[in-house]
Scaffold this active site. Structure first.
Site, short mmCIF file in Angstrom:
data_model
loop_
_atom_site.label_atom_id
_atom_site.label_comp_id
_atom_site.label_asym_id
_atom_site.label_seq_id
_atom_site.Cartn_x
_atom_site.Cartn_y
_atom_site.Cartn_z
N LYS A 154 8.07 -46.74 -28.05
CA LYS A 154 9.69 -47.28 -28.03
C LYS A 154 9.93 -47.90 -29.81
O LYS A 154 9.43 -47.34 -30.03
CB LYS A 154 9.86 -48.18 -26.56
CG LYS A 154 8.38 -49.60 -27.63
CD LYS A 154 8.52 -50.68 -26.59
CE LYS A 154 7.48 -52.05 -27.30
NZ LYS A 154 7.51 -52.55 -25.84
N TYR A 160 17.53 -62.63 -58.34
CA TYR A 160 18.55 -63.81 -58.02
C TYR A 160 18.08 -65.10 -57.45
O TYR A 160 16.83 -65.15 -56.82
CB TYR A 160 18.89 -62.90 -56.39
CG TYR A 160 20.29 -61.82 -56.80
CD1 TYR A 160 21.37 -62.30 -56.70
CD2 TYR A 160 19.53 -60.51 -55.61
CE1 TYR A 160 22.51 -60.56 -56.40
CE2 TYR A 160 20.87 -59.60 -56.01
CZ TYR A 160 21.94 -59.57 -56.37
OH TYR A 160 22.36 -58.55 -56.84
C1 LIG Z 1 5.86 -52.36 -25.97
C2 LIG Z 1 5.32 -53.21 -24.75
C3 LIG Z 1 3.20 -52.23 -25.02
C4 LIG Z 1 2.58 -51.91 -25.24
O1 LIG Z 1 2.56 -53.18 -26.75
P1 LIG Z 1 1.55 -53.15 -28.04
O2 LIG Z 1 1.48 -54.38 -27.99
O3 LIG Z 1 2.60 -52.41 -29.34
O4 LIG Z 1 0.30 -52.26 -27.60
C5 LIG Z 1 3.04 -51.74 -23.54
N1 LIG Z 1 3.77 -52.53 -22.00
C6 LIG Z 1 4.72 -53.21 -22.15
C7 LIG Z 1 5.68 -53.39 -20.85
C8 LIG Z 1 5.56 -52.96 -23.82
O5 LIG Z 1 6.39 -53.76 -23.37
#
Ligand SMILES: *Cc1c(COP(=O)(O)O)cnc(C)c1O
Length: 337
Positions: A5, A234
């Site tokens: 994702k 800045y």
């Molecule tokens: C993002 C997510 C993961 C992966 O999590 P990590 O901490 O990056 O391993 C797994 N399951 C769900 C439902 C998620 O939203």
């Protein structure tokens, strides 16, 4: 399943999915992400972790053979009104995070409802998500997996067979403990560990055998000598306390360097560390290279990645590697080595 994702945590979803061709499947958060992977030729199972929110989305997902999480009654209704007979549905139960999912005591009723529908899904599976698997105290995770296990047992008693399950994110998968198996399930869902950052609060990535995938690098574009007492950047929040040499690097918050990264945070120039000096600006940062006299314009510098753990930089900025990865801006060229 490899979690890709948010453009594979900023690494490029199609590129990462193709590179991780040992994965049995992939997981994304949004329908657009799933469809983009299909368009890129990814043929393996893809799980949509948030599911769909309209009949149009459901139709698109089914047509693209996307596996769907179902966590809300509105999604059950959408499925009941569709022909989902080709679909793999992951019933999501909330075992303690209070984010997404049916409460465990509702799960079997939802299962029955989905199976009673005319176009009932081909397969129903069961998943949950761990809220605190990164912590050293394993009790909250054990409480979540205990709730999940008793639901699995009830499911097995009702259905005649236990469901296919998914529990562990990276932290749940990597936390070494007697309960390790209990935090995984049949399908693990690692995200952050795939990209080489540590999912565990108390363990560095290298200790876990993880190496960085992303190295955010730039170059020195200017050098200047700053007399004692003068400020840099800045707000002049950093002041020279000695005759100082300052390197200006072409990376700023418009590239994804957090603006809250404080003076003193490490930057790697020519494989040696030097402290950030003053505020991060949009396109540039300043680094105190007084102790690195050989630094020259054009020299390569690393903001995080190889030689400089992203977890360390994230901690200095009061955030986590996930956010640094996701925020690398579109204007930063992605170069594969
Ligand atoms: C993002 C997510 C993961 C992966 O999590 P990590 O901490 O990056 O391993 C797994 N399951 C769900 C439902 C998620 O939203």
């Amino acid at each position: 399943m490899a979690v890709v994702k948010a453009d594979a945590y900023g690494h490029g979803a199609a590129r990462v999915a193709a590179a991780l061709d040992d994965a049995d499947g992939y997981a994304v958060a949004r329908l657009g992400e799933a469809l983009a992977l299909r368009a890129a030729g990814i043929d393996k199972p893809i799980l949509l972790l948030e599911g769909v929110f309209s009949a149009e989305e459901l139709a698109q997902a089914l047509a693209a053979r996307i596996d769907l999480a179902v966590h809300d009654p509105s999604q059950v209704e959408l499925l009941e009104q569709a022909d989902a007979s080709g679909a793999v549905i992951w019933l999501q139960v909330d075992t303690g995070m209070n984010r997404l999912g049916f409460r465990p005591e509702q799960a079997l009723a939802v299962r029955a409802r989905l199976l009673a529908a005319r176009g009932a899904p081909r397969e129903l599976r069961l998943m949950t998500h761990l809220a605190r698997a990164d912590e050293t105290d394993t009790a909250p995770t054990a409480a979540q997996t205990a709730r999940f296990d008793s639901l699995v047992a009830e499911w097995a008693a009702t259905a005649g067979a236990p469901p296919v399950t998914s529990i562990g994110n990276s932290a749940g998968t990597l936390r070494g403990s007697a309960a390790q198996g209990a935090t995984q399930g049949d399908w693990i869902r690692p995200g952050i560990a795939l990209y080489g950052a540590s999912p565990l609060a108390d363990r560095a990535a290298a200790e876990l055998g993880l190496s960085p995938v992303m190295t955010l690098e730039t170059a020195v574009i200017a050098l200047r000598d700053v007399p004692p007492g003068e400020g840099v950047g800045y707000g002049a929040t950093w002041r020279a306390t000695r005759p100082s040499r300052i390197a200006i690097l072409a990376a700023g918050y418009a590239d994804g360097v957090p603006r809250h990264l404080p003076s003193g945070a490490p930057v790697l120039i020519g494989r040696r560390r030097a402290p950030l000096a003053g505020r991060v600006s949009m396109d540039m940062i300043a680094v105190d290279v007084t102790d690195l006299p050989s630094v020259a314009v054009g020299e390569r510098a690393v903001l995080w990645g190889e030689g400089l753990p992203v977890d360390e930089v994230a901690a200095r900025a009061g955030t986590i590697a996930y956010e640094l990865f996701c925020r690398v801006a579109p204007r930063v060229p992605r170069v594969e080595r």
